[in-house]
Enzyme design. Structure first.
Site, PDB file in Angstrom:
ATOM      1  N   GLY A   1       1.978  64.250  58.040  1.00 45.80           N
ATOM      2  CA  GLY A   1       0.627  64.109  57.530  1.00 45.80           C
ATOM      3  C   GLY A   1       0.652  64.488  56.063  1.00 45.80           C
ATOM      4  NE  ARG A   2      -4.370  63.260  53.142  1.00 49.64           N
ATOM      5  CZ  ARG A   2      -5.289  64.192  52.899  1.00 49.64           C
ATOM      6  NH1 ARG A   2      -5.173  65.012  51.891  1.00 49.64           N
ATOM      7  NH2 ARG A   2      -6.354  64.307  53.679  1.00 49.64           N
TER       8      ARG A   2
ATOM      9  CB  CYS B   1       5.932  61.955  59.336  1.00 58.24           C
ATOM     10  SG  CYS B   1       4.880  60.717  58.579  1.00 58.24           S
TER      11      CYS B   1
ATOM     12  CE1 TYR C   1       5.346  55.622  56.792  1.00 58.19           C
ATOM     13  CE2 TYR C   1       4.878  56.375  54.564  1.00 58.19           C
ATOM     14  CZ  TYR C   1       4.713  55.452  55.584  1.00 58.19           C
ATOM     15  OH  TYR C   1       3.911  54.367  55.397  1.00 58.19           O
TER      16      TYR C   1
END
Length: 190
Positions: free
Chosen positions: A86-87, A116, A137
């Site tokens: 995620g962020r 990710c 990612y």
């Protein structure tokens, strides 16, 4: 022997990348602690891939409680570490305690699962990932390579104690490999 898993994350963690590992650990009766910069209810986000977009999209997800502040964590008390994407990794990687925790698991060769964007945290402890192979990612490839690691284009990669995954669609095989690192037997419920 009971294993103790630490998940380090923050606001804007990908919802699947926090909930899936957390509940899978609980299903296996593995104690699991979620730590974040501040102990709080974390806002997750849902990342998805839409055919009309050249990048992923983001929507608000469910909230999840963190159990501890990273400042209260002694990494020696844990057998393994999961760093979801995620962020969240973009900002928590600047926290010195998060860096200390990540470095501990790499130095001690303890099982780690990083998926990710979680690999962005590892780029802040580059001295411990020099020459290590990992996937992430694809947009994280430049940071992974700049930190001295070898980027692998596969969706899942295992390099010693380090299990890395590309994104949330790879969670089933990611957790299977993570549990192998923990020497946990999975039983399929049919």
């Amino acid at each position: 022997m009971s294993k103790n898993v630490l998940i380090v994350t923050g606001d804007a963690v990908d919802c699947l990348e926090i909930f899936y590992p957390y509940y899978r650990c609980l299903e296996e009766n593995i104690p699991c602690t979620i730590a974040s910069p501040t102990m709080k209810k974390l806002q997750t986000v849902c990342h998805d891939f839409l055919p009309e977009m050249e990048t992923f999209t983001e929507m608000k997800g469910y909230k999840i409680d963190s159990h501890a502040s990273v400042d209260d964590i002694n990494p020696a008390d844990f057998d393994s570490l999961i760093l979801p994407g995620g962020r969240a990794p973009e900002y928590i990687r600047m926290n010195p305690k998060v860096q200390e925790i990540a470095a501990h698991f790499l130095k001690e060769n303890k099982p780690m699962g990083v998926i990710c964007h979680g690999q962005l945290i590892l780029t802040t402890v580059r001295e411990h990932i020099q020459g290590r192979e990992m996937t992430a990612y694809n947009a994280c490839r430049p940071e992974v390579e700049a930190a001295g690691a070898v980027y692998i284009e596969d969706q899942l990669h295992v390099d010693g104690n380090l299990v890395t995954g590309h994104a949330w669609p790879n969670l089933p095989e990611f957790m299977r490999e993570f549990f192998k690192q923990l020497e946990v037997k999975e039983e399929a419920n049919v």
